[in-house]
Design an enzyme around this catalytic site. Structure first.
Site, PDB file in Angstrom:
ATOM      1  N   GLU A  76       0.506  -1.211  -0.119  1.00 10.98           N
ATOM      2  CA  GLU A  76       0.155  -0.276   0.438  1.00 10.98           C
ATOM      3  C   GLU A  76       0.839   1.284   0.125  1.00 10.98           C
ATOM      4  O   GLU A  76       0.171   2.410   0.329  1.00 10.98           O
ATOM      5  CB  GLU A  76      -0.943  -0.030   1.066  1.00 10.98           C
TER       6      GLU A  76
HETATM    7  C1  LIG Z   1       2.571  -9.749   0.018  1.00 12.65           C
HETATM    8  C2  LIG Z   1       2.425  -8.611  -1.035  1.00 12.65           C
HETATM    9  C3  LIG Z   1       1.036  -8.197  -1.334  1.00 12.65           C
HETATM   10  C4  LIG Z   1       0.914  -7.608  -2.065  1.00 12.65           C
HETATM   11  N1  LIG Z   1      -0.359  -7.387  -2.758  1.00 12.65           N
HETATM   12  C5  LIG Z   1      -1.413  -6.117  -3.254  1.00 12.65           C
HETATM   13  C6  LIG Z   1      -2.036  -6.448  -4.489  1.00 12.65           C
HETATM   14  O1  LIG Z   1      -2.933  -6.701  -4.155  1.00 12.65           O
HETATM   15  N2  LIG Z   1      -2.706  -5.247  -5.158  1.00 12.65           N
HETATM   16  C7  LIG Z   1      -1.380  -4.626  -5.908  1.00 12.65           C
HETATM   17  O2  LIG Z   1      -1.477  -3.942  -6.563  1.00 12.65           O
HETATM   18  N3  LIG Z   1       0.102  -4.456  -5.003  1.00 12.65           N
HETATM   19  C8  LIG Z   1       0.265  -5.139  -4.418  1.00 12.65           C
HETATM   20  N4  LIG Z   1       1.606  -6.054  -3.967  1.00 12.65           N
HETATM   21  C9  LIG Z   1       2.674  -4.754  -4.233  1.00 12.65           C
HETATM   22  C10 LIG Z   1       3.120  -3.947  -3.335  1.00 12.65           C
HETATM   23  O3  LIG Z   1       2.325  -2.657  -3.198  1.00 12.65           O
HETATM   24  C11 LIG Z   1       4.459  -3.339  -4.103  1.00 12.65           C
HETATM   25  O4  LIG Z   1       4.841  -4.650  -3.814  1.00 12.65           O
HETATM   26  C12 LIG Z   1       4.884  -1.863  -3.008  1.00 12.65           C
HETATM   27  O5  LIG Z   1       3.827  -1.202  -3.459  1.00 12.65           O
HETATM   28  C13 LIG Z   1       6.618  -1.848  -3.483  1.00 12.65           C
HETATM   29  O6  LIG Z   1       7.136  -1.677  -4.718  1.00 12.65           O
HETATM   30  P1  LIG Z   1       8.025  -2.593  -5.488  1.00 12.65           P
HETATM   31  O7  LIG Z   1       7.593  -3.605  -4.579  1.00 12.65           O
HETATM   32  O8  LIG Z   1       8.379  -2.659  -6.994  1.00 12.65           O
HETATM   33  O9  LIG Z   1       8.770  -1.999  -4.812  1.00 12.65           O
HETATM   34  P2  LIG Z   1       9.904  -1.175  -5.451  1.00 12.65           P
HETATM   35  O10 LIG Z   1       9.283  -0.044  -5.931  1.00 12.65           O
HETATM   36  O11 LIG Z   1      10.842  -1.336  -6.372  1.00 12.65           O
HETATM   37  O12 LIG Z   1      10.986  -0.034  -4.427  1.00 12.65           O
HETATM   38  C14 LIG Z   1      11.555  -0.502  -3.920  1.00 12.65           C
HETATM   39  C15 LIG Z   1      12.589   0.366  -2.667  1.00 12.65           C
HETATM   40  O13 LIG Z   1      13.300   1.896  -3.476  1.00 12.65           O
HETATM   41  C16 LIG Z   1      12.108   2.510  -2.609  1.00 12.65           C
HETATM   42  N5  LIG Z   1      11.164   3.888  -3.503  1.00 12.65           N
HETATM   43  C17 LIG Z   1      11.256   3.787  -4.766  1.00 12.65           C
HETATM   44  N6  LIG Z   1      10.681   4.544  -5.475  1.00 12.65           N
HETATM   45  C18 LIG Z   1      10.932   5.463  -4.184  1.00 12.65           C
HETATM   46  C19 LIG Z   1      10.482   7.307  -4.560  1.00 12.65           C
HETATM   47  N7  LIG Z   1      10.477   7.217  -5.246  1.00 12.65           N
HETATM   48  N8  LIG Z   1      11.508   7.370  -3.293  1.00 12.65           N
HETATM   49  C20 LIG Z   1      11.839   6.974  -2.697  1.00 12.65           C
HETATM   50  N9  LIG Z   1      12.118   5.990  -2.771  1.00 12.65           N
HETATM   51  C21 LIG Z   1      11.845   5.414  -3.456  1.00 12.65           C
HETATM   52  C22 LIG Z   1      10.497   2.223  -1.734  1.00 12.65           C
HETATM   53  O14 LIG Z   1      10.582   3.324  -0.734  1.00 12.65           O
HETATM   54  C23 LIG Z   1      11.593   1.028  -1.535  1.00 12.65           C
HETATM   55  O15 LIG Z   1      12.396   1.097  -0.363  1.00 12.65           O
HETATM   56  C24 LIG Z   1       1.560  -6.248  -2.593  1.00 12.65           C
HETATM   57  C25 LIG Z   1       3.166  -7.216  -2.065  1.00 12.65           C
HETATM   58  C26 LIG Z   1       3.201  -7.969  -1.184  1.00 12.65           C
HETATM   59  C27 LIG Z   1       5.083  -8.533  -0.653  1.00 12.65           C
END
Ligand SMILES: Cc1cc2nc3c(=O)[nH]c(=O)nc-3n(C[C@H](O)[C@H](O)[C@H](O)COP(=O)(O)OP(=O)(O)OC[C@H]3O[C@@H](n4cnc5c(N)ncnc54)[C@H](O)[C@@H]3O)c2cc1C
Length: 595
Positions: free
Chosen positions: A441
């Protein structure tokens, strides 16, 4: 001892601190009498302790199973029956408008239930939680036919919902979404693409699952401005609402994860699936935020709930486990050793946890009360003020309660010693389950950016100005001598918050990295100010009861725990302020290749 729902804590907040009865002129609040609230929460506690909690370890052990041949997902043993019982008892629709089959009670009552459900079984509680987010988006933007088709079924839990944002190449940066939507001549859309990590994307509870899918329409601009949101049901409902033809998408696999094993985390493949545009084309992200803001509050509940359950397990263990002698002499001279609860270092962990949980719970309940007011008040000024609180505090409670929730779970494991690292005790599951709440989220880093980049400057800083004024007004109220330290705490926290806000105004625009580098610490300063205010209000209530002769130690214990917060946690604000004021310099100085 298994988890016990903290009904007394909830009733203290609802009836005494927030004084729900004083809002009885608002729709739904008149029904929330202390009697009804008490009965409802006792009943909720029975369901969560008796039905959901025993399935928590089962869900962790068994996980969900995917059948590649049918794309079906089987949830852990007992989950289907528990879901049916929950729906039949109306727990998922407590705060839903009666026109959609709900009971129309204030959202803060539903919050109390959600906390208990999430403490008892976080993986299970996620299924109805996500449905509610999808329900809210359709309620907000759906046309009459969409509302009639979906809302009642989703509100009651007959159908479930799921939100589909994430793709392999994008999580935080949704502007990179590739899933496509092409318009058919009949006005529906064909959705094609891959979504990953979709919670509750497939399960075996409900005859239909309503997916809200974020996709890019043909010819739409790149980035987030080109995204639209589509209602994409698993089975396309006929005019009478009966699930009909299977839609063109499926779950192609489940993610193996660190925790929340009982919740299905699905890879979804959309192969020309039929979707129905929700709201306007290219306005999907705005809509998604309706859903996500609500979901973020839901994740804040998870942080609090896991902390409460883990803390309870740690406190029980600390009273039972005999090791060493108290530094001041034996406390259990008949036994081979004293219980570890006598050791100050164990006390430190338990008190840290208790003070954060009780203060954090108050801040969350206060925030959700404002969400209720915003929803049902007819006074425009009151609604605006309430909405400002919700907007400002949503990233704060999401981030603070999940960061601290995980810390409480880690401390709970520490209190258990080696036993906590084994599967004989529940501490390890709480630690694993709670960790995801800091990530999904919107990661907690993104929450902090949302706070300093959007929520704080919105409407010329109106929400922050009002919050600072509320702290001033509280500190100026006449107070009993016993409350003086709490009033001082509010004043200190307010002055740190004001100083940090001014620093951000002066330095954030000049160099955006200054805002980015200080956002985490700024969020913590605001959270600590929120907790200082809540502790002062709780202390005032407790002191009032003690002054009028109340002998229940619950009230004296509130003052003791509140004093602990003031003396041992609130001082962290000064360190956060010092870090805010360093700006981007020390954070950004090292060249990227030096890491
Ligand atoms: C168990 C689980 C359930 C989930 N359920 C859902 C769901 O129901 N629906 C859905 O759509 N998604 C879902 N997700 C996805 C989840 O919302 C994302 O994993 C989350 O939004 C982070 O995205 P990412 O994993 O791609 O990390 P990334 O976006 O790649 O981020 C990696 C790191 O970089 C940092 N970062 C990235 N961009 C920036 C920025 N601009 N400024 C500062 N820091 C930054 C982040 O804070 C993080 O620390 C789920 C994930 C998991 C693991």
């Amino acid at each position: 001892m298994a988890y016990k729902a903290p009904v007394k804590e909830h009733l203290f907040l609802l009836n005494e601190v927030l004084n729900l009865q004083s809002y009885s002129s608002l729709p739904g609040f008149a029904d929330a009498t202390p009697d009804l609230t008490g009965q409802l929460l006792e009943e909720a506690a029975r369901f969560c302790e008796g039905v959901l909690e025993p399935l928590n370890a089962v869900g962790d052990r068994e996980g969900c199973k995917h059948d590649p041949a049918t794309a079906a997902v089987k949830t852990p043993t007992g989950f289907v029956d528990a879901y049916r019982t929950m729906v039949e008892s109306g727990w998922s629709a407590l705060a839903v408008d009666p026109q959609w089959g709900g009971q129309g009670l204030p959202g803060v009552l539903s919050l109390a239930f959600n906390e208990m459900a999430s403490s008892a079984n976080m993986a299970f509680a996620m299924y109805p939680g996500l449905t509610h987010g999808a329900f809210s988006a359709i309620k907000y933007a759906g046309d009459d036919a969409q509302k009639a088709m979906y809302l009642a079924k989703m509100a009651t839990g007959e159908w479930a919902g799921a939100m589909n944002l994430t793709e392999p190449q994008c999580g935080t940066d949704l502007g990179l979404i590739r899933t496509k939507a092409t318009k058919d001549p009949d006005g529906t859309w064909k959705i094609t693409g891959e979504k990953i990590w979709i919670s509750g994307g497939e399960q075996d509870f409900t005859p239909n699952i309503v997916h809200l899918v974020l996709a890019r329409t043909e010819g739409a601009p790149a980035g987030t401005r080109g995204l639209s949101l589509f209602i994409t049901p698993k089975f396309i409902p006929g005019a009478d609402g009966t699930p009909g033809e299977r839609n063109g998408f499926k779950c192609v696999g489940l993610e193996e994860k660190m925790g929340i094993h009982g919740n299905s985390t699905c890879f979804m493949s959309y192969e020309g699936a039929t979707g129905y545009l929700l709201g306007e084309e290219t306005k999907g992200l705005r809509l998604m935020f309706v859903m996500m803001n609500e979901a973020r509050l839901g994740v804040a509940v998870q942080g609090l709930a896991q902390a409460e359950a883990a803390y309870q397990a740690a406190a029980d263990f600390a009273r039972d486990r005999l090791q060493g002698r108290a530094l001041t002499g034996p406390q259990n001279p008949e036994g081979p050793a004293d219980p570890i609860v006598v050791h100050p270092d164990v006390r430190r962990m338990l008190m840290d946890s208790k003070a954060v949980i009780e203060g954090g719970r108050a801040l969350l309940f206060w925030t959700i009360l404002h969400q209720d007011i915003e929803l049902v008040s007819t006074d425009e000024a009151e609604r605006q003020k309430a909405d400002d609180v919700v907007q400002l505090m949503t990233p704060v409670v999401k981030s603070f309660l999940t960061d601290r929730g995980f810390k409480v779970c880690s401390d709970a494991m520490q209190v258990h010693g080696g036993s906590g690292y084994t599967t004989h005790f529940p501490a390890a599951q709480y630690l694993r389950d709670s960790r995801i709440a800091m990530i999904y989220e919107g990661t907690n880093g993104v929450q902090a950016l949302d706070l300093v980049g959007r929520k704080l400057p919105a409407n010329g800083g109106r929400a922050m100005v009002a919050f600072l004024a509320e702290l001033d007004a509280f500190a100026a109220e006449p107070a009993d001598e016993a409350l003086a330290p709490f009033v001082e705490g509010v004043k200190t926290a307010k002055s740190q918050l004001q100083e940090a806000t001014l620093w951000l105004m002066q330095n954030g625009l000049a160099n955006p990295d200054n805002a980015g580098a200080s956002s985490h610490d700024y969020l913590n300063i605001l959270a600590l100010a929120g907790l200082a205010y809540m502790w002062a209000r709780m202390a005032k209530t407790a002191q009032g009861r003690i002054a009028s002769g109340e002998a229940d130690p619950f009230y004296a214990n509130k003052l003791i725990t509140g004093r602990y917060f003031l003396e041992r946690i609130l001082p962290e604000g000064a360190a956060h302020l010092a870090k805010v004021k360093t700006g981007a310099g020390p954070v950004m100085a090292l060249a990227a290749e030096a890491f």
